[in-house]
Design a protein around this motif. Sequence first.
Motif, PDB file in Angstrom:
ATOM      1  N   LYS A  67      -4.754  -0.677  -2.597  1.00  0.00           N
ATOM      2  CA  LYS A  67      -4.524  -1.929  -2.740  1.00  0.00           C
ATOM      3  C   LYS A  67      -4.060  -2.619  -3.958  1.00  0.00           C
ATOM      4  O   LYS A  67      -4.700  -2.318  -5.263  1.00  0.00           O
ATOM      5  CB  LYS A  67      -5.689  -2.537  -2.260  1.00  0.00           C
ATOM      6  CG  LYS A  67      -6.111  -2.643  -1.089  1.00  0.00           C
ATOM      7  CD  LYS A  67      -7.441  -3.380  -0.279  1.00  0.00           C
ATOM      8  CE  LYS A  67      -7.531  -3.009   1.002  1.00  0.00           C
ATOM      9  NZ  LYS A  67      -8.719  -3.727   1.398  1.00  0.00           N
ATOM     10  N   ILE A  68      -3.278  -3.213  -4.370  1.00  0.00           N
ATOM     11  CA  ILE A  68      -2.585  -3.791  -5.509  1.00  0.00           C
ATOM     12  C   ILE A  68      -2.626  -5.311  -5.573  1.00  0.00           C
ATOM     13  O   ILE A  68      -2.271  -6.066  -4.450  1.00  0.00           O
ATOM     14  CB  ILE A  68      -1.005  -3.273  -5.662  1.00  0.00           C
ATOM     15  CG1 ILE A  68      -0.900  -2.003  -5.643  1.00  0.00           C
ATOM     16  CG2 ILE A  68      -0.376  -3.875  -6.950  1.00  0.00           C
ATOM     17  CD1 ILE A  68      -1.532  -1.305  -6.625  1.00  0.00           C
ATOM     18  N   ASN A  69      -3.271  -5.672  -6.460  1.00  0.00           N
ATOM     19  CA  ASN A  69      -3.132  -7.252  -6.990  1.00  0.00           C
ATOM     20  C   ASN A  69      -2.167  -7.832  -7.716  1.00  0.00           C
ATOM     21  O   ASN A  69      -2.175  -7.501  -8.990  1.00  0.00           O
ATOM     22  CB  ASN A  69      -4.561  -7.622  -7.528  1.00  0.00           C
ATOM     23  CG  ASN A  69      -5.041  -9.250  -7.487  1.00  0.00           C
ATOM     24  OD1 ASN A  69      -4.155  -9.885  -7.862  1.00  0.00           O
ATOM     25  ND2 ASN A  69      -6.042  -9.379  -7.090  1.00  0.00           N
TER      26      ASN A  69
ATOM     27  N   ARG B 234       0.938   1.941   0.872  1.00  0.00           N
ATOM     28  CA  ARG B 234       0.822   3.468   1.176  1.00  0.00           C
ATOM     29  C   ARG B 234       1.958   4.280   0.190  1.00  0.00           C
ATOM     30  O   ARG B 234       2.926   3.763   0.519  1.00  0.00           O
ATOM     31  CB  ARG B 234       1.295   3.736   2.573  1.00  0.00           C
ATOM     32  CG  ARG B 234       0.112   3.476   3.537  1.00  0.00           C
ATOM     33  CD  ARG B 234      -0.030   4.219   4.917  1.00  0.00           C
ATOM     34  NE  ARG B 234       0.103   5.436   5.057  1.00  0.00           N
ATOM     35  CZ  ARG B 234      -0.876   6.392   4.578  1.00  0.00           C
ATOM     36  NH1 ARG B 234      -2.285   5.787   4.326  1.00  0.00           N
ATOM     37  NH2 ARG B 234      -0.919   7.681   4.597  1.00  0.00           N
ATOM     38  N   VAL B 235       1.326   4.617  -0.820  1.00  0.00           N
ATOM     39  CA  VAL B 235       2.172   5.262  -1.524  1.00  0.00           C
ATOM     40  C   VAL B 235       1.969   7.148  -1.853  1.00  0.00           C
ATOM     41  O   VAL B 235       0.879   7.502  -1.576  1.00  0.00           O
ATOM     42  CB  VAL B 235       2.009   4.873  -3.086  1.00  0.00           C
ATOM     43  CG1 VAL B 235       2.328   3.546  -2.969  1.00  0.00           C
ATOM     44  CG2 VAL B 235       0.462   5.052  -3.591  1.00  0.00           C
ATOM     45  N   GLU B 236       2.900   7.621  -2.313  1.00  0.00           N
ATOM     46  CA  GLU B 236       2.749   9.071  -2.698  1.00  0.00           C
ATOM     47  C   GLU B 236       1.617   9.234  -3.946  1.00  0.00           C
ATOM     48  O   GLU B 236       1.793   8.375  -4.873  1.00  0.00           O
ATOM     49  CB  GLU B 236       3.830   9.502  -3.093  1.00  0.00           C
ATOM     50  CG  GLU B 236       4.951   9.975  -2.235  1.00  0.00           C
ATOM     51  CD  GLU B 236       4.761  10.935  -1.200  1.00  0.00           C
ATOM     52  OE1 GLU B 236       4.003  11.713  -1.311  1.00  0.00           O
ATOM     53  OE2 GLU B 236       5.137  10.447   0.213  1.00  0.00           O
ATOM     54  N   THR B 237       0.856  10.212  -3.740  1.00  0.00           N
ATOM     55  CA  THR B 237      -0.269  10.319  -4.735  1.00  0.00           C
ATOM     56  C   THR B 237       0.138  10.353  -6.445  1.00  0.00           C
ATOM     57  O   THR B 237      -0.183   9.558  -7.220  1.00  0.00           O
ATOM     58  CB  THR B 237      -1.153  11.541  -4.533  1.00  0.00           C
ATOM     59  OG1 THR B 237      -1.580  11.645  -3.181  1.00  0.00           O
ATOM     60  CG2 THR B 237      -2.215  11.820  -5.515  1.00  0.00           C
ATOM     61  N   GLU B 238       1.419  11.025  -6.369  1.00  0.00           N
ATOM     62  CA  GLU B 238       1.943  11.090  -7.889  1.00  0.00           C
ATOM     63  C   GLU B 238       2.378   9.745  -8.116  1.00  0.00           C
ATOM     64  O   GLU B 238       2.539   9.641  -9.451  1.00  0.00           O
ATOM     65  CB  GLU B 238       2.743  12.061  -7.866  1.00  0.00           C
ATOM     66  CG  GLU B 238       4.208  12.145  -7.099  1.00  0.00           C
ATOM     67  CD  GLU B 238       3.827  12.807  -5.845  1.00  0.00           C
ATOM     68  OE1 GLU B 238       4.771  12.915  -4.898  1.00  0.00           O
ATOM     69  OE2 GLU B 238       2.769  13.161  -5.148  1.00  0.00           O
TER      70      GLU B 238
ATOM     71  N   ILE C   1       2.504   2.802  -9.923  1.00  0.00           N
ATOM     72  CA  ILE C   1       2.420   1.690  -9.296  1.00  0.00           C
ATOM     73  C   ILE C   1       1.216   0.583  -9.849  1.00  0.00           C
ATOM     74  O   ILE C   1       1.558  -0.531 -10.191  1.00  0.00           O
ATOM     75  CB  ILE C   1       2.290   1.632  -7.942  1.00  0.00           C
ATOM     76  CG1 ILE C   1       3.743   2.552  -7.204  1.00  0.00           C
ATOM     77  CG2 ILE C   1       1.845   0.493  -7.196  1.00  0.00           C
ATOM     78  CD1 ILE C   1       3.652   3.063  -6.055  1.00  0.00           C
ATOM     79  N   ARG C   2       0.375   1.309 -10.071  1.00  0.00           N
ATOM     80  CA  ARG C   2      -0.858   0.460 -10.617  1.00  0.00           C
ATOM     81  C   ARG C   2      -0.547  -0.160 -12.134  1.00  0.00           C
ATOM     82  O   ARG C   2      -0.923  -1.292 -12.431  1.00  0.00           O
ATOM     83  CB  ARG C   2      -2.078   1.295 -10.798  1.00  0.00           C
ATOM     84  CG  ARG C   2      -2.671   1.679  -9.322  1.00  0.00           C
ATOM     85  CD  ARG C   2      -4.086   2.098  -9.384  1.00  0.00           C
ATOM     86  NE  ARG C   2      -4.567   2.625  -8.206  1.00  0.00           N
ATOM     87  CZ  ARG C   2      -5.233   1.675  -7.100  1.00  0.00           C
ATOM     88  NH1 ARG C   2      -4.998   0.447  -7.598  1.00  0.00           N
ATOM     89  NH2 ARG C   2      -5.563   2.109  -6.087  1.00  0.00           N
TER      90      ARG C   2
ATOM     91  N   ILE D 268       2.896  -6.582 -14.598  1.00  0.00           N
ATOM     92  CA  ILE D 268       3.329  -8.020 -14.006  1.00  0.00           C
ATOM     93  C   ILE D 268       2.433  -8.849 -14.223  1.00  0.00           C
ATOM     94  O   ILE D 268       2.447  -9.912 -14.574  1.00  0.00           O
ATOM     95  CB  ILE D 268       3.590  -7.421 -12.576  1.00  0.00           C
ATOM     96  CG1 ILE D 268       5.032  -6.702 -12.292  1.00  0.00           C
ATOM     97  CG2 ILE D 268       3.791  -8.925 -11.749  1.00  0.00           C
ATOM     98  CD1 ILE D 268       5.187  -6.193 -10.910  1.00  0.00           C
ATOM     99  N   ASN D 269       1.162  -8.599 -13.904  1.00  0.00           N
ATOM    100  CA  ASN D 269       0.024  -9.544 -14.143  1.00  0.00           C
ATOM    101  C   ASN D 269      -0.096 -10.035 -15.550  1.00  0.00           C
ATOM    102  O   ASN D 269      -0.387 -11.148 -16.065  1.00  0.00           O
ATOM    103  CB  ASN D 269      -1.287  -9.083 -13.528  1.00  0.00           C
ATOM    104  CG  ASN D 269      -1.225  -8.985 -12.180  1.00  0.00           C
ATOM    105  OD1 ASN D 269      -0.694  -9.911 -11.407  1.00  0.00           O
ATOM    106  ND2 ASN D 269      -2.027  -7.859 -11.390  1.00  0.00           N
ATOM    107  N   GLU D 270      -0.280  -9.104 -16.495  1.00  0.00           N
ATOM    108  CA  GLU D 270       0.068  -9.534 -17.786  1.00  0.00           C
ATOM    109  C   GLU D 270       1.017 -10.476 -18.372  1.00  0.00           C
ATOM    110  O   GLU D 270       0.979 -11.325 -19.059  1.00  0.00           O
ATOM    111  CB  GLU D 270       0.049  -8.305 -18.627  1.00  0.00           C
ATOM    112  CG  GLU D 270      -1.284  -7.360 -18.661  1.00  0.00           C
ATOM    113  CD  GLU D 270      -1.077  -6.015 -19.450  1.00  0.00           C
ATOM    114  OE1 GLU D 270      -0.199  -5.785 -19.911  1.00  0.00           O
ATOM    115  OE2 GLU D 270      -2.301  -5.389 -19.528  1.00  0.00           O
ATOM    116  N   LYS D 271       2.339 -10.131 -17.744  1.00  0.00           N
ATOM    117  CA  LYS D 271       3.472 -10.990 -18.238  1.00  0.00           C
ATOM    118  C   LYS D 271       3.250 -12.516 -17.533  1.00  0.00           C
ATOM    119  O   LYS D 271       3.496 -13.364 -18.006  1.00  0.00           O
ATOM    120  CB  LYS D 271       4.725 -10.313 -17.561  1.00  0.00           C
ATOM    121  CG  LYS D 271       6.009 -11.065 -17.731  1.00  0.00           C
ATOM    122  CD  LYS D 271       6.433 -11.575 -19.327  1.00  0.00           C
ATOM    123  CE  LYS D 271       6.690 -10.306 -20.157  1.00  0.00           C
ATOM    124  NZ  LYS D 271       7.097 -10.500 -21.283  1.00  0.00           N
TER     125      LYS D 271
END
Length: 96
Positions: free
Chosen positions: A7-9, A18-22, A27-28, A34-37
């Motif tokens: 889950k991404i906020n 759903r993402v590949e483990t690597e 992504i995080r 993005i949140n910082e910007k």
Amino acid sequence: MGEISIKINIADRVYPLRVETEEEEVIRYAAKLINEKIKELQDNYAVRDKQDLLSMCVLQYATGMIKAEKNAQSQDSGIENAVHELDDMLTSFFSK
């Protein structure tokens, strides 16, 4: 390795992915940037609407990406020209 659920906020909204483990770390980290910007834009401008902040954020990142692509193309072109010059010099040298 397979897919995982995360889950991404972003801008106070949660997105299940759903993402590949690597790819999880990238992504995080992208969501964090993005949140910082968004926070930076919110602090520097009198904008409170999340849609406007997201649009401004996307515009800045897209502009940066385009500049980076142009810079990479320019460097590639410079390398290509240097290789051609070297090839011409070597051809001239060995044809004597």
